[in-house]
Design an enzyme around this catalytic site. Sequence first.
Site, PDB file in Angstrom:
ATOM      1  N   GLU A  78     -87.562 -18.116  74.654  1.00  0.00           N
ATOM      2  CA  GLU A  78     -87.016 -17.061  75.514  1.00  0.00           C
ATOM      3  C   GLU A  78     -86.987 -17.503  76.981  1.00  0.00           C
ATOM      4  O   GLU A  78     -86.132 -17.071  77.751  1.00  0.00           O
ATOM      5  CB  GLU A  78     -87.826 -15.775  75.332  1.00  0.00           C
ATOM      6  N   HIS A 109     -80.777 -20.463  74.756  1.00  0.00           N
ATOM      7  CA  HIS A 109     -81.448 -20.773  73.482  1.00  0.00           C
ATOM      8  C   HIS A 109     -80.794 -22.010  72.842  1.00  0.00           C
ATOM      9  O   HIS A 109     -81.478 -22.889  72.319  1.00  0.00           O
ATOM     10  CB  HIS A 109     -81.303 -19.602  72.499  1.00  0.00           C
ATOM     11  N   HIS A 144     -77.313 -16.104  77.875  1.00  0.00           N
ATOM     12  CA  HIS A 144     -78.628 -15.988  77.252  1.00  0.00           C
ATOM     13  C   HIS A 144     -78.694 -16.858  75.986  1.00  0.00           C
ATOM     14  O   HIS A 144     -79.586 -17.706  75.843  1.00  0.00           O
ATOM     15  CB  HIS A 144     -78.897 -14.522  76.907  1.00  0.00           C
ATOM     16  N   GLU A 145     -77.721 -16.680  75.114  1.00  0.00           N
ATOM     17  CA  GLU A 145     -77.733 -17.446  73.862  1.00  0.00           C
ATOM     18  C   GLU A 145     -77.477 -18.928  74.127  1.00  0.00           C
ATOM     19  O   GLU A 145     -78.001 -19.789  73.407  1.00  0.00           O
ATOM     20  CB  GLU A 145     -76.726 -16.873  72.862  1.00  0.00           C
TER      21      GLU A 145
HETATM   22 ZN    ZN Z   1     -83.459 -14.376  73.490  1.00  0.00          ZN
END
Ligand code: ZN
Length: 524
Positions: free
Chosen positions: A318, A292, A288-289
């Site tokens: 996101e 980003h 997830h990170e």
């Molecule tokens: Zn996030």
Amino acid sequence: MDPQTAYDELIGRSREQAILASCSAVLGWDEQTYMPPGGAAHRSRQMALLAGLHHERATDPRIGELLAIVEESALVAEPGSVAGANVRELRRTYDRRVRLPRTLVEELARTISMAQAEWVTARAASDFRRFRPWLETIIRLKREESTCLADSLASGGSARSVYDPLLDEYEPGARTTELVTLFEALRRELKPLVAAIVEAGSRPAGGGAGRDSSAAADAAAILRRRYPLERQRVFGEAVAAAVGFDFRRGRLDVAAHPFCTGIGVGDCRITTRFEEREFGDAFFGILHEVGHGLYEQGLDELHYGSPLGEAVSLGVHESQSRLWENLVGRSRGFWAYWLPMARRIFFDALDDVSLDSFHAAVNHVAPSLIRVRADEATYNLHIIIRFELEQDLLTGALPVGDLPAAWNQKYRETLGVTPSHDAEGCLQDIHWSAGLIGYFPTYTLGNLYAAQLFATAQAELGDLGDAFARGEFRELLGWLREKVHRQGQRYRPADLIERITGSRPDHRALIASLRGKYAELYGV
Ligand code: ZN
């Protein structure tokens, strides 16, 4: 002053602001990773000084003068041009900042820093009454903020809802009425889909296209075996690097609450937390990170510090994290490639685990109480609940004192689960104590955008599942770089999504993606 000189000064000032903000970002990262507890008081003085400097410069009337000169010139005649987009976004930020009286900004900052400490205590004791007066003050101040900002809304016209100006902070151009319609359409499809998955998942044989019988029975238990922490880190870093996260221009550290912060050109920090018996927590947290981080690392360095070199919205940010976490990282092709390596690293945990079982485990669906642990199918229902509640809190339709009951009722109706106490109910998220109202819907927008982008990428690049199964991720990253990352703030988020995918923000791609996956897994 000629317009070009005025424009150059504007961009120079914008770049300095970005560098100043990046100093706060380094301190903020350090605070959550390595700072000893004794440093807290001094750190808050450093942060307050930098925030004050930033605000002072951001509201300097000189910016208004420069903007006025440039806006009357031919430099901004072309809306999609570099100067046109930069000036549009600098104007938007400046207008918002100068409309907020200093007294309100300071009162909010003071309230939030105390409210967060109170929220931590209230959550630990599951005692909403303790947090209630703080939330009442925050709602009152955010209502004031909304009033101040009401006539500043960017794309013409003023706010139609008290929620609009707050939402617009995080997702420029988004409007409450549109989201209400969009989220309602999403909910109508999600509720029966989740019900069907839960029903199919509870059948003893597991069902679904002839998968082995352990697949659905207690699928998620595989992820709660023993995964030594150091090996989790090695595996997570290997995957992060393979999908394109550049460790010469970024690093991974441990923090209690995972986050990603782009410090500046060549420096992007991501964090995660490791738990020995929760493989998914750290692994999908890292992916997830990383999503980003790939966005931050993909921004156009030439435009650093100006809107063209910055992420366009929280929703689009996101979308990048969710795309890598869910659409790539929970796909069958992805694990066809990575499971053999995972088996070598975690030999005692994964020795007897087939690709089918593992794929089922990482896609296990169960309605639950805690948003941050929710699966891909139920996650957006958690967001829709918060979106509705915070609108009602802001308009006054829901008095703060009635929040716990309203929260519990919505969970019962929407997810079929009821919190037994407020720590697993309305006290679970940090956002409201931090004054972040209008922020939650960007999570769901991110999921919708991710599905739209991924479907378009598949249509243009061919079957990505096959590429993932060969360990090839760079083609997808290259596509995202060009279509999303390099664009910065050239277009507003909804316009960007429409330019890339041919559709405005829409729920159909996400529903189609979930249906496809769960038909394969559960035969629903
Ligand atoms: Zn996030």
